[in-house]
Write a protein that holds these residues in place. Structure first.
Motif, short mmCIF file in Angstrom:
data_model
loop_
_atom_site.label_atom_id
_atom_site.label_comp_id
_atom_site.label_asym_id
_atom_site.label_seq_id
_atom_site.Cartn_x
_atom_site.Cartn_y
_atom_site.Cartn_z
N LEU A 59 0.82 -1.20 0.00
CA LEU A 59 0.00 0.00 0.00
C LEU A 59 0.86 1.26 0.00
O LEU A 59 0.56 2.25 -0.69
CB LEU A 59 -0.93 -0.01 1.22
N GLY A 60 1.97 1.27 0.78
CA GLY A 60 2.87 2.42 0.77
C GLY A 60 3.44 2.67 -0.61
O GLY A 60 3.53 3.81 -1.07
N SER A 61 3.85 1.58 -1.28
CA SER A 61 4.38 1.74 -2.65
C SER A 61 3.31 2.28 -3.58
O SER A 61 3.58 3.14 -4.45
CB SER A 61 4.91 0.40 -3.16
N GLN A 62 2.08 1.78 -3.43
CA GLN A 62 1.00 2.24 -4.29
C GLN A 62 0.69 3.72 -4.05
O GLN A 62 0.51 4.50 -5.01
CB GLN A 62 -0.25 1.38 -4.02
N LEU A 63 0.66 4.12 -2.76
CA LEU A 63 0.36 5.54 -2.46
C LEU A 63 1.46 6.45 -2.97
O LEU A 63 1.18 7.55 -3.52
CB LEU A 63 0.16 5.71 -0.96
N ARG A 64 2.69 6.06 -2.80
CA ARG A 64 3.78 6.90 -3.30
C ARG A 64 3.79 6.93 -4.83
O ARG A 64 4.12 7.95 -5.46
CB ARG A 64 5.11 6.40 -2.76
N GLY A 65 3.43 5.80 -5.46
CA GLY A 65 3.33 5.81 -6.92
C GLY A 65 2.22 6.74 -7.39
O GLY A 65 2.39 7.45 -8.40
N ASP A 66 1.09 6.74 -6.65
CA ASP A 66 0.00 7.65 -7.00
C ASP A 66 0.43 9.11 -6.85
O ASP A 66 0.09 9.98 -7.68
CB ASP A 66 -1.21 7.38 -6.13
N LEU A 67 1.20 9.39 -5.79
CA LEU A 67 1.66 10.76 -5.58
C LEU A 67 2.61 11.19 -6.70
O LEU A 67 2.56 12.34 -7.19
CB LEU A 67 2.34 10.87 -4.22
N GLN A 68 3.47 10.25 -7.12
CA GLN A 68 4.37 10.58 -8.25
C GLN A 68 3.56 10.83 -9.52
O GLN A 68 3.88 11.77 -10.31
CB GLN A 68 5.36 9.44 -8.48
N GLU A 69 2.52 10.07 -9.75
CA GLU A 69 1.69 10.28 -10.94
C GLU A 69 1.01 11.65 -10.89
O GLU A 69 0.85 12.33 -11.92
CB GLU A 69 0.65 9.17 -11.06
#
Length: 538
Positions: A59-69
Motif C-alpha cells: 500500500l505504501g508503494s501504491q500511495l507513493r506511486g500515485d503521488l508521483q503520478e
C-alpha cells in the motif's frame, strides 16, 4: 583411574529393566493443550505479522506511486499552460493546490504559487472525469516533458523544464504516512482480535480432540479401582489415538494375564506347601513318637525286640521323610528348568541308558517285594535312550510301583516297548481299577491320590516327577485306557533314542521264582508320530 559416575537422582533409576533402550527413561509430560495452543498461536501471529507487513509495504508503494503520478500530471499540465501563454505568477498559482506547492523560476525571478495545501482541487480535463472517487485528470501535452522526481525529509519533489522557465512541484508525504499509520493500527487491533478468537476456537478444538485421552485416563482410574475388565476398544485402531488405545488394551490384557498367572502360581504354591507340610508331618511325628518312647522306656523292662522295633520305625519314617524331601527337591529343580527350552537330547554314553537292562532289573527288584503280581516284558533286546540311567530307573520305578500297587492278587503287569525312528515308546499296562478319562490329566498333579486303590503310602509326587523327567529329556508321559477295553490303566512313555539298537523282539522276564512271566505278545504300540501327535486324555 576412571572417575566414578554420579548416581541418577531420579526415583527408580537404579532398577534394571529388561532392555535399556532409552525408551523407559521418562517422557516429558507438559500440558498437551499448551503444546498445541502456544505453537499454533505463534504460527498464526507470524502469519498475521507477515501479511500486515506485506500489505503495508504494497500500500505504501501504491500511495507513493500515485503521488508521483499526480506530480507528473501537474508537470504535464504546466507544459499545456505554457503552450496557452500562461506564465509567471499565473502559472504558479494555476498549478498550486490540492497539497501541491509550485515554484516557477523564469528570467531570474521566482514565482511561488498561492494555492497551498488547502487550495483548489485539480482542474478537470475537458471530456474526462478521472474515474469514480478520484480527481479528474488534467489535460496533458502532446509531448511529455522531462520530469525529475526526488524524495527526502517527507517531501516528494518533481522538477520540470519548460520553455519559459523551470517549475518545481513539491508534495508532502504526510497523507501517505497518515494512511499507513491508520492501516497499522487497524492491523494490530484486527490481529489481536484474530489471535484471541483463534485461541478460543483452538481451546475448544483441542478439548474435543483430547477427549479420547481423557477417556483413557478415566478407564485407567477405573481399572486401578478394581474394574479389571474395562477396555478402550478403539473404532479406528490404525490412527494415532487408535494405535495408542490398542497398545493400552494389549498392555492391560498382558497385565491381567500376568496377574492371573501370578495368582494361580501363588495358589499352587500354597497348596504345594500345605501338602508337603502335611506329608512331612506324618513321618516326622512317627520319628518323634518312637524316639520319645525309647527315651521314656525303662531299659530294664523293655525287651530287645521292642527297642529294635522302635529303632526300625524311626529309620523307616526317617527314610520316608528323606524320600519326600528328595522328591520336593527334584520337583523344584524340574520347575526351575521348565521355563527353558528343552535341549536336544545328549546321546553321549553318560546320558544314555538301555531300557531292556533297566526294565529287567526293575521288574526283578519289584517282583521280590510283590510276589503276588505276575510280570511280563516284551521289546527289542537293546534300545538305548538319551536319558541318564538314574532318571530312567526313577521313571520306570514310579510306573512299576504304581502298577503293582493297584493290581489285584494274581494280576498281570505288562511292560512293552518298541522303537521307531528317533523315538522309543514304552507301555506299562496293569489290571487295576483304571483311571477315569476326566482324571487322566489330573493324575499328574502333585500330591493327588484319586482313589483308595491309588492312595498308598507314597507322597503323590511320583507321577509328576516321572513326567517332568521325561519331558526334560525331550519325551513325554501320558495316561490312557487299555486298548482291549478291559479294566486297568495304560501309561505310555516316549523317549528319544540314543545310539544303535537291536530290532529283534524278545521276551524278558525276571529270573526270580516269585515273578511268573506271562509270555504273550506285546500289545500293539502306535508309531512315534501317532503317540506324540495325540493330545493326552483328560
Amino acid at each position: 583411574m576412571t572417575a566414578a559416575t554420579p548416581a541418577d537422582p531420579r526415583p527408580g533409576a537404579d532398577r534394571p529393566g529388561p532392555a535399556d533402550d532409552g525408551v523407559g527413561d521418562g517422557i516429558r509430560t507438559a500440558s498437551l493443550r499448551r503444546r498445541v495452543l502456544v505453537p499454533t498461536l505463534a504460527v498464526v501471529a507470524v502469519v498475521i505479522t507477515v501479511f500486515a507487513v506485506v500489505v503495508t509495504s504494497l500500500l505504501g508503494s501504491q500511495l507513493r506511486g500515485d503521488l508521483q503520478e499526480r506530480l507528473r500530471d501537474r508537470a504535464g499540465y504546466a507544459a499545456v499552460l505554457q503552450e496557452r501563454g500562461v506564465t509567471g505568477q499565473d502559472l504558479a498559482d494555476e498549478l498550486s493546490g490540492g497539497g501541491v506547492f509550485v515554484a516557477f523560476a523564469s528570467d531570474g525571478t521566482d514565482y511561488v504559487g498561492r494555492g497551498g495545501p488547502a487550495g483548489p482541487a485539480d482542474p478537470p480535463r475537458p471530456g474526462s472525469d478521472g474515474g469514480p472517487g478520484g480527481p479528474p485528470q488534467l489535460p496533458q501535452p502532446a509531448v511529455e516533458p522531462s520530469v525529475t522526481i526526488a524524495e527526502g525529509d517527507g517531501l516528494m519533489t518533481a522538477t520540470v523544464t519548460l520553455p519559459g522557465g523551470t517549475a518545481t512541484l513539491t508534495a508532502t508525504e504526510d497523507s501517505v504516512d497518515s494512511t499507513l499509520a491508520s492501516l497499522r493500527t487497524i492491523q494490530i487491533v484486527v490481529g489481536l482480535v484474530a489471535l484471541l478468537l483463534t485461541a478460543l476456537a483452538l481451546r475448544q478444538v483441542v478439548s474435543a480432540s483430547l477427549r479420547p485421552l481423557e477417556r483413557m485416563t478415566a478407564v485407567a482410574r477405573r481399572i486401578q479401582a478394581g474394574a479389571r475388565n474395562r477396555r478402550l476398544r478403539p473404532t479406528h485402531p490404525h490412527t494415532e489415538l487408535g494405535r495408542t488405545a490398542a497398545a493400552f488394551d494389549d498392555m492391560l490384557d498382558e497385565l491381567e494375564s500376568a496377574e492371573t498367572a501370578a495368582q494361580t502360581a501363588e495358589a499352587a504354591m500354597r497348596r504345594f506347601l500345605a501338602d508337603a507340610s502335611h506329608d512331612l508331618r506324618t513321618p516326622l511325628a512317627g520319628v518323634v513318637a518312637a524316639a520319645d518312647a525309647l527315651l521314656r522306656a525303662d531299659p530294664t523292662t523293655m525287651s530287645r525286640a521292642d527297642q529294635e522295633a522302635r529303632l526300625v520305625a524311626i529309620v523307616r519314617q526317617g527314610r520316608q521323610a528323606a524320600r519326600l524331601v528328595d522328591d520336593l527337591l527334584t520337583m523344584a529343580r524340574l520347575d526351575a528348568e521348565s521355563g527353558a527350552t528343552s535341549p536336544v537330547p545328549d546321546r553321549t554314553p553318560g546320558r544314555s541308558a538301555d531300557v531292556a537292562v533297566v526294565a529287567r532289573a526293575m521288574i526283578d527288584d519289584i517282583a521280590l517285594r510283590r510276589p503276588e503280581v505276575r510280570w511280563g516284558a516284551t521289546g527289542p533286546q537293546t534300545a538305548t535312550v538319551a536319558v541318564e540311567p538314574d532318571e530312567l530307573r526313577r521313571i520306570l520305578g514310579n510306573l512299576l510301583e504304581n502298577a503293582a500297587a493297584v493290581s489285584p492278587p494274581s494280576g498281570v503287569v505288562q511292560v512293552s516297548w518298541s522303537v521307531r525312528p528317533d523315538l522309543l515308546a514304552l507301555r506299562v499296562v496293569d489290571d487295576g481299577p483304571g483311571v477315569a478319562p476326566a482324571d487322566r490329566q489330573r493324575i499328574f498333579d502333585r500330591f493327588l491320590r484319586l482313589s483308595a486303590a491309588r492312595s498308598g503310602p507314597g507322597s503323590g509326587l511320583g507321577l509328576p516327577i516321572a513326567r517332568g523327567l521325561a519331558r526334560r529329556a525331550g519325551g513325554d508321559l501320558v495316561c490312557r485306557g487299555r486298548d482291549d477295553d478291559r479294566p486297568g490303566a495304560c501309561f505310555e512313555l516316549v523317549l528319544p533314542l540314543a545310539g544303535r539298537y537291536v530290532a529283534e523282539a524278545t521276551e524278558v522276564a525276571g529270573p526270580r521264582p516269585q515273578a511268573t512271566a506271562v509270555l504273550r505278545s506285546a500289545p500293539t504300540i502306535p508309531t512315534a508320530g501317532q503317540l506324540v501327535g495325540r493330545p493326552s486324555d483328560g
